[in-house]
Design a protein around this motif. Structure first.
Motif, PDB file in Angstrom:
ATOM      1  N   GLN A  43       0.822  -1.208   0.000  1.00  0.00           N
ATOM      2  CA  GLN A  43       0.000   0.000   0.000  1.00  0.00           C
ATOM      3  C   GLN A  43       0.861   1.266   0.000  1.00  0.00           C
ATOM      4  OE1 GLN A  43      -3.425   0.499  -0.240  1.00  0.00           O
ATOM      5  NE2 GLN A  43      -3.241  -1.640  -0.909  1.00  0.00           N
ATOM      6  N   ILE A  44       1.964   1.211   0.732  1.00  0.00           N
ATOM      7  CA  ILE A  44       2.887   2.350   0.757  1.00  0.00           C
ATOM      8  C   ILE A  44       3.442   2.609  -0.636  1.00  0.00           C
ATOM      9  CG2 ILE A  44       5.174   3.052   1.577  1.00  0.00           C
ATOM     10  CD1 ILE A  44       4.390   1.586   4.256  1.00  0.00           C
ATOM     11  N   ILE A  49       3.700   6.820  -0.757  1.00  0.00           N
ATOM     12  CA  ILE A  49       4.088   7.384   0.543  1.00  0.00           C
ATOM     13  C   ILE A  49       5.596   7.266   0.698  1.00  0.00           C
ATOM     14  CG2 ILE A  49       3.832   7.144   3.047  1.00  0.00           C
ATOM     15  CD1 ILE A  49       1.071   5.854   2.481  1.00  0.00           C
ATOM     16  N   ALA A  51       8.990   6.476   1.938  1.00  0.00           N
ATOM     17  CA  ALA A  51       9.473   5.560   2.974  1.00  0.00           C
ATOM     18  C   ALA A  51      10.927   5.226   2.687  1.00  0.00           C
ATOM     19  CB  ALA A  51       8.640   4.292   3.020  1.00  0.00           C
ATOM     20  N   VAL A 310       6.945  -0.562   9.501  1.00  0.00           N
ATOM     21  CA  VAL A 310       5.625  -0.332   8.921  1.00  0.00           C
ATOM     22  C   VAL A 310       4.562  -0.730   9.943  1.00  0.00           C
ATOM     23  CG1 VAL A 310       6.408  -0.614   6.554  1.00  0.00           C
ATOM     24  CG2 VAL A 310       5.610  -2.617   7.800  1.00  0.00           C
ATOM     25  N   PRO A 317      -1.851   3.061   6.120  1.00  0.00           N
ATOM     26  CA  PRO A 317      -0.515   2.557   6.460  1.00  0.00           C
ATOM     27  C   PRO A 317       0.362   3.666   7.025  1.00  0.00           C
ATOM     28  CG  PRO A 317      -0.710   2.866   4.092  1.00  0.00           C
ATOM     29  CD  PRO A 317      -2.078   3.119   4.671  1.00  0.00           C
ATOM     30  N   ARG A 318       1.235   3.287   7.961  1.00  0.00           N
ATOM     31  CA  ARG A 318       2.139   4.260   8.567  1.00  0.00           C
ATOM     32  C   ARG A 318       3.569   3.768   8.420  1.00  0.00           C
ATOM     33  NH1 ARG A 318       0.230   6.616  14.222  1.00  0.00           N
ATOM     34  NH2 ARG A 318       1.661   8.223  13.452  1.00  0.00           N
ATOM     35  N   VAL A 319       4.482   4.721   8.337  1.00  0.00           N
ATOM     36  CA  VAL A 319       5.905   4.420   8.221  1.00  0.00           C
ATOM     37  C   VAL A 319       6.637   5.191   9.302  1.00  0.00           C
ATOM     38  CG1 VAL A 319       7.955   4.487   6.767  1.00  0.00           C
ATOM     39  CG2 VAL A 319       5.710   4.137   5.731  1.00  0.00           C
TER      40      VAL A 319
END
Length: 549
Positions: A43-44, A49, A51, A310, A317-319
């Motif tokens: 998803q990233i 996004i 990363a 992750v 989603p977060r990084v």
């Protein structure tokens, strides 16, 4: 029995068990976590996004954007450029320990590698098809894991069934295909602290076994040198608050119980030399350090040490691109353990010197047969003194070495992996010193002038030595005897203590429903850590534990 990576992280003794040859398995929960984390990476990538190491370069190139079409190339190139190790390869136990710790880290579910990448590592590990990993060249963790990961993509070399093979050929023999790494996987394979953590777990196992032997060998020397048992008085030792000290005092009392030699000399001296009467204090301090180090290693195994990490959900989603891969705490712990073992070994050499020195031993000079033609253990003590000096040099803290890499981007280095490697070297050196003391103590029994029985437990130790090494008469190279004694200490546990109290026999421990064998009866380090600040009366409530070798 297999060690299973379940919903709980591995602890250091489980990693050490895998290092010793036990297979590793992934439970369903661990597999599910890894698959879920992979969805987050996808998803990233799909959402663009930013990363670190996923769609950017690494190190000082962290602000250079990498297009989706280039991300496979980035993952592969990271392994190629980071595989820069030099020197002799690590041993099989060291390599297995690192691989087990790496799989444990992926199983947290925050690395984002595909499940098949972890399964490739597990397959290599369980087949004992081990990547060739040069020991040196890392200031942190990168090069060792890069050499391991090369084999997963068909590069590098392995040792398999006594042969050195190319990675691709080894995979083919195991029925595996080289992997094509996806986004982030190259970075995940080399990042984090599994390298130092695996090595630290191995150091824990070896240090725990060594300390058990050192207590027993010290008791033999103490008896030969006709020490005063008052040094191990339970009420006296209880006045100092130390779980390790009180445990060692108990072990010495048990080991020397019913010694006719010591009964004969009771009360003849007010105080023994420090290398004899501070055995509980010095050995106990090392056990306290061991307990503290166990806490650090287990915390490290329970931590997510990737960069980036992750998290979140597929919808959000977060990084986290932080510094969790920096191993400051475990570097400091390894430096501390190395110093503790070096001190224990230095005191063993001092007891050895007293055994061979006719001015203080009451025994024939250098434990040699009568006459000037025999030197006995004169020069063996030189070897021990040399190893003590080498340990002193090695014990300089690696965690303070510093340095600057990657164009000022990485301008503080903790040298965690070098700290673990030199701790392992110090432990080996210490084992050789204690092995020489063991041989000298057995020889001293053969030359004792006191007609009185030895303690039953020290007699069992003497007989164990004499089963493999006869009395020395300058009739063969002493180095061969020293090698036999070292292998005994490095590979085996000492005879179990009679009526051990808090030190049990060789129990099995349960690991996620499986029974793990335990070859080394030692202190329960976790319990010891919890009572370090408690009254010493609580120490005697200890529990038996088994540590993997």
């Amino acid at each position: 029995m297999a060690v299973i990576r379940s919903e709980r992280p591995l602890d250091w003794s489980q990693v050490a068990a895998v290092a010793a040859g036990e297979p590793l398995e992934l439970c369903g929960d661990a597999r599910a976590r890894m698959m879920a984390a992979r969805v987050l990476v996808e998803q990233i990538v799909a959402r663009g996004i930013r990363a670190y190491g996923v769609n950017t370069g690494v190190g000082a190139l962290c602000d250079v954007i990498v297009s989706p079409a280039e991300q496979r190339t980035l993952s592969r190139n990271i392994l190629m450029s980071h595989a820069v190790g030099v020197g002799a390869p690590l041993g099989s136990a060291e390599t297995r320990a690192i691989m087990a710790a790496a799989v444990n880290n992926f199983a947290h579910g925050h690395s984002g590698i595909r499940l098949e990448v972890a399964e490739q590592l597990v397959a290599l590990l369980n087949a004992d098809c081990l990547p060739e990993v040069p020991a040196f060249g890392s200031v942190g963790y990168l090069s060792h894991m890069a050499h391991i990961a090369l084999v997963c993509i068909g590069e590098g070399h392995v040792r398999y069934r006594g042969e050195r093979l190319k990675g691709r050929d080894a995979l083919q023999m195991l029925g595996l295909e080289p992997l094509v790494l996806e986004a982030k996987e190259g970075l995940s394979l080399i990042n984090g602290t599994p390298c130092v953590t695996g090595l630290a777990a191995l150091a824990m196992a070896r240090a725990a076994r060594l300390l058990d032997w050192t207590d027993m060998v010290a008791a033999m020397s103490f008896e030969n040198l006709r020490g005063q048992l008052a040094a191990f008085d339970e009420d006296s030792l209880a006045l100092r608050i130390s779980a390790g000290l009180n445990l060692v005092g108990e072990r010495m009392r048990i080991t020397l119980a019913d010694s006719g030699i010591l009964a004969t000399v009771a009360g003849q001296r007010t105080q023994d030399p420090l290398s004899m009467r501070t055995i509980p204090h010095v050995h106990g301090a090392a056990r306290d350090v061991l307990a503290a180090t166990a806490d650090v290693v287990n915390r490290e195994l329970a931590s997510i040490t990737d960069n980036p990490i992750v998290a979140g959900t597929p919808d959000a989603p977060r990084v986290y691109s932080q510094a969790h891969a920096v191993g400051a705490s475990i570097a400091l712990a390894m430096d501390s353990l190395a110093t503790a073992i070096a001190q224990v070994a230095a005191m063993a050499e001092r007891r050895l010197d007293r055994l061979v020195n006719p001015l203080v031993s009451g025994l024939p000079a250098f434990l040699a047969q009568p006459g000037g033609t025999c030197s006995g253990f004169m020069i063996a003590q030189y070897t021990a003194a040399s190893l003590v000096a080498q340990n002193r040099r090695l014990a300089m803290p690696a965690s303070l070495d510093g340095g600057i890499t990657s164009g000022l981007q990485e301008d503080h280095l903790c040298h965690a992996t070098p700290a673990a490697l030199k701790a392992l070297e110090i432990i080996d050196n210490a084992g050789r010193i204690v092995a020489i003391e063991l041989l000298a103590a057995a020889q001293a029994y053969d030359l004792q002038s006191i007609e009185a029985p030895r303690a039953p437990h020290t007699e069992a130790l003497r007989q164990r030595v004499r089963c493999v090494v006869p009395t020395y008469r300058d009739d063969r190279p002493l180095a061969d005897d020293m090698s036999v004694a070292f292998r005994m200490i490095a590979d085996e546990a000492p005879p179990p203590l009679p009526n051990p109290g808090s030190i049990g026999p060789r129990p099995a421990i349960s690991v996620d429903g499986a029974q793990q064998f335990a070859r080394v009866p030692v202190t329960n380090l976790a319990a010891a850590g919890k009572v370090r600040a408690a009254a010493s009366a609580a120490v005697n409530d200890g529990h038996a534990a088994a540590h993997m070798a």
